[in-house]
Design a protein around this motif. Sequence first.
Motif, PDB file in Angstrom:
ATOM      1  N   GLY A  54       0.809  -1.143  -0.032  1.00  0.00           N
ATOM      2  CA  GLY A  54      -0.182   0.057  -0.048  1.00  0.00           C
ATOM      3  C   GLY A  54       0.876   1.103   0.004  1.00  0.00           C
ATOM      4  O   GLY A  54       0.576   2.193  -0.888  1.00  0.00           O
ATOM      5  N   PHE A  55       1.732   1.445   1.048  1.00  0.00           N
ATOM      6  CA  PHE A  55       2.263   2.677   1.271  1.00  0.00           C
ATOM      7  C   PHE A  55       3.572   2.535   2.238  1.00  0.00           C
ATOM      8  O   PHE A  55       3.804   1.843   2.826  1.00  0.00           O
ATOM      9  CB  PHE A  55       1.233   3.594   1.740  1.00  0.00           C
ATOM     10  CG  PHE A  55       0.591   3.216   2.756  1.00  0.00           C
ATOM     11  CD1 PHE A  55       1.123   3.376   3.764  1.00  0.00           C
ATOM     12  CD2 PHE A  55      -0.776   2.805   2.751  1.00  0.00           C
ATOM     13  CE1 PHE A  55       0.321   2.838   5.076  1.00  0.00           C
ATOM     14  CE2 PHE A  55      -1.470   2.121   3.708  1.00  0.00           C
ATOM     15  CZ  PHE A  55      -1.174   2.477   5.218  1.00  0.00           C
ATOM     16  N   LEU A  56       4.383   3.413   1.948  1.00  0.00           N
ATOM     17  CA  LEU A  56       5.343   3.824   3.046  1.00  0.00           C
ATOM     18  C   LEU A  56       4.949   5.131   3.688  1.00  0.00           C
ATOM     19  O   LEU A  56       4.220   6.074   3.228  1.00  0.00           O
ATOM     20  CB  LEU A  56       6.704   4.399   2.377  1.00  0.00           C
ATOM     21  CG  LEU A  56       7.525   3.178   1.358  1.00  0.00           C
ATOM     22  CD1 LEU A  56       8.614   3.571   0.765  1.00  0.00           C
ATOM     23  CD2 LEU A  56       7.730   2.029   2.432  1.00  0.00           C
ATOM     24  N   TYR A  59       4.081  12.883   3.402  1.00  0.00           N
ATOM     25  CA  TYR A  59       4.137  11.906   4.592  1.00  0.00           C
ATOM     26  C   TYR A  59       3.996  10.608   4.171  1.00  0.00           C
ATOM     27  O   TYR A  59       4.529   9.776   4.842  1.00  0.00           O
ATOM     28  CB  TYR A  59       3.320  12.560   5.721  1.00  0.00           C
ATOM     29  CG  TYR A  59       3.253  11.792   7.004  1.00  0.00           C
ATOM     30  CD1 TYR A  59       4.282  12.305   7.841  1.00  0.00           C
ATOM     31  CD2 TYR A  59       2.447  10.911   7.508  1.00  0.00           C
ATOM     32  CE1 TYR A  59       4.753  11.844   9.006  1.00  0.00           C
ATOM     33  CE2 TYR A  59       2.807  10.267   8.874  1.00  0.00           C
ATOM     34  CZ  TYR A  59       3.689  10.808   9.682  1.00  0.00           C
ATOM     35  OH  TYR A  59       3.797  10.215  10.914  1.00  0.00           O
ATOM     36  N   GLY A  60       3.195  10.474   3.072  1.00  0.00           N
ATOM     37  CA  GLY A  60       3.372   8.934   2.618  1.00  0.00           C
ATOM     38  C   GLY A  60       3.434   8.883   1.022  1.00  0.00           C
ATOM     39  O   GLY A  60       3.373   9.715   0.317  1.00  0.00           O
ATOM     40  N   TYR A  71      -2.912   9.672   6.330  1.00  0.00           N
ATOM     41  CA  TYR A  71      -1.723   8.782   6.953  1.00  0.00           C
ATOM     42  C   TYR A  71      -1.313   9.189   8.249  1.00  0.00           C
ATOM     43  O   TYR A  71      -0.853   8.422   9.057  1.00  0.00           O
ATOM     44  CB  TYR A  71      -0.631   9.121   5.744  1.00  0.00           C
ATOM     45  CG  TYR A  71      -0.607   8.031   4.604  1.00  0.00           C
ATOM     46  CD1 TYR A  71      -1.633   6.765   4.727  1.00  0.00           C
ATOM     47  CD2 TYR A  71      -0.657   8.808   3.219  1.00  0.00           C
ATOM     48  CE1 TYR A  71      -1.513   6.031   3.441  1.00  0.00           C
ATOM     49  CE2 TYR A  71      -0.638   8.056   2.148  1.00  0.00           C
ATOM     50  CZ  TYR A  71      -1.418   6.686   2.242  1.00  0.00           C
ATOM     51  OH  TYR A  71      -1.283   5.944   1.002  1.00  0.00           O
ATOM     52  N   GLU A  72      -1.326  10.733   8.748  1.00  0.00           N
ATOM     53  CA  GLU A  72      -0.700  11.022   9.778  1.00  0.00           C
ATOM     54  C   GLU A  72      -1.477  10.533  11.224  1.00  0.00           C
ATOM     55  O   GLU A  72      -1.036  10.034  11.896  1.00  0.00           O
ATOM     56  CB  GLU A  72      -0.819  12.644   9.940  1.00  0.00           C
ATOM     57  CG  GLU A  72       0.108  13.272   8.944  1.00  0.00           C
ATOM     58  CD  GLU A  72      -0.366  13.532   7.638  1.00  0.00           C
ATOM     59  OE1 GLU A  72      -1.550  12.909   7.366  1.00  0.00           O
ATOM     60  OE2 GLU A  72       0.132  14.402   6.969  1.00  0.00           O
ATOM     61  N   GLY A 110      12.752   6.314  14.149  1.00  0.00           N
ATOM     62  CA  GLY A 110      13.007   6.520  12.559  1.00  0.00           C
ATOM     63  C   GLY A 110      12.301   7.421  12.017  1.00  0.00           C
ATOM     64  O   GLY A 110      11.437   8.228  12.846  1.00  0.00           O
ATOM     65  N   GLU A 111      12.090   7.701  10.908  1.00  0.00           N
ATOM     66  CA  GLU A 111      11.657   8.548   9.888  1.00  0.00           C
ATOM     67  C   GLU A 111      10.461   8.033   8.942  1.00  0.00           C
ATOM     68  O   GLU A 111       9.673   8.506   8.580  1.00  0.00           O
ATOM     69  CB  GLU A 111      12.125   9.797   9.391  1.00  0.00           C
ATOM     70  CG  GLU A 111      13.298  10.631  10.176  1.00  0.00           C
ATOM     71  CD  GLU A 111      12.420  11.158  11.388  1.00  0.00           C
ATOM     72  OE1 GLU A 111      11.220  11.493  11.166  1.00  0.00           O
ATOM     73  OE2 GLU A 111      13.213  11.460  12.597  1.00  0.00           O
ATOM     74  N   ILE A 112      10.538   6.732   8.618  1.00  0.00           N
ATOM     75  CA  ILE A 112       9.878   5.863   7.827  1.00  0.00           C
ATOM     76  C   ILE A 112       9.604   4.405   8.369  1.00  0.00           C
ATOM     77  O   ILE A 112      10.459   3.901   8.960  1.00  0.00           O
ATOM     78  CB  ILE A 112      10.477   5.636   6.444  1.00  0.00           C
ATOM     79  CG1 ILE A 112      10.624   6.903   5.801  1.00  0.00           C
ATOM     80  CG2 ILE A 112       9.559   4.785   5.571  1.00  0.00           C
ATOM     81  CD1 ILE A 112      11.370   6.897   4.223  1.00  0.00           C
TER      82      ILE A 112
END
Length: 368
Positions: free
Chosen positions: A197-199, A210-211, A279-280, A304-306
């Motif tokens: 789906g997404f990062l 953000y996504g 996403y947030e 982390g950031e992702i």
Amino acid sequence: MIRPNQKAGAENLLFNCAGLSSGDHLLVLREDPDYAYYDSEIADVIVECARQNGVRASVQTIPFDPMEARLPQSVVAEMKAADRTLFLSRTGDQLRFNPEITNIRPIMSYALDVEMLGSGFGSADYAGFVALKNAVNTALADATHIHVTCPLGTDFCGPGAAFPTASAADVSVTRFPMSVFAPVPSAGFSGVVIQDGFLVGTGSKFYEPYGCDLQEPLAVAFEDNRLTGFSGHPMDVHCAQMHYEKVGQMFDLDPMTMHSWHAGIHPGCAYPTPAHENYERWSGSAFGNPRLMHFHTCGNYAPGEICLNVLDPTIRVDGVAVWEHGVFRPELIEGGSDILEAYPSIRAVFDAPAQQVGQGPNGRLSAG
């Protein structure tokens, strides 16, 4: 009027989690409701419930910085003076790994609205979930082999969890509800995570975009603390490489890192709308359900950031499937059955677990 279920959730927060008594002072720090992250009612319900029980409660709206937690010194002084501080703000999440606030003992609420507060997520006994988290930590630390899979092909394994301290004290804030075990360091683990789906970001910093949407499941290989490559649809591979590179440059960090992972332990945690709609909000609340497993990447620190997210993991601890296709079975770890017996409110959410954790119409984590 506070509904009975909302009162149960608020009292669980105020007394089982915060440990407040009549005459104590609760400081509530909230972000502007116009951000639509927290609803406007949850602060009112908690404050009214506190006052009904003799707890003095004050509320301040604090600024929210998407890139960095900033608290005016005057607010820090008020936090120190209060008996407990409750964050209804993403600022509290940004501070959760900051050791400088450990002695203040703020509480971060992952119940974002009155529906979550009044559900089994908010009302199931906090102390029991702390006991359950500790039991899981012990089981993972004592293990000799952990093997993780998922229906889409995630497959990685490693030794028992090498938590950084004996107590696995993983955050500097008190989390309400308690919904995950301590992050398991990725050192010693290797294999592949299939991201569908997404990062998406981790709640540390709220950057744009953000996504990062994916067309097909993306295979993310890793060994110890390193991501070693992406494979899948060529466009997805390209987007993932560019996204990691961009975020790494944005914050001057090594993007190809795998720091740690954990799964949800709270079956009452529900997220009823598709993740891609916000996403947030999704990444800051849904992770507590056992149907989700969560990885901290892009930065050699938690969170982390992702983050990577896997739906319906199976986690075998020394060959025993303690999580099986997203179902957490606490009776399979030492002390788990005793906890379920001692806390009927916890047994209730395990008997009727929430199934909605942000899936799209196809039943999977999706970008639309």
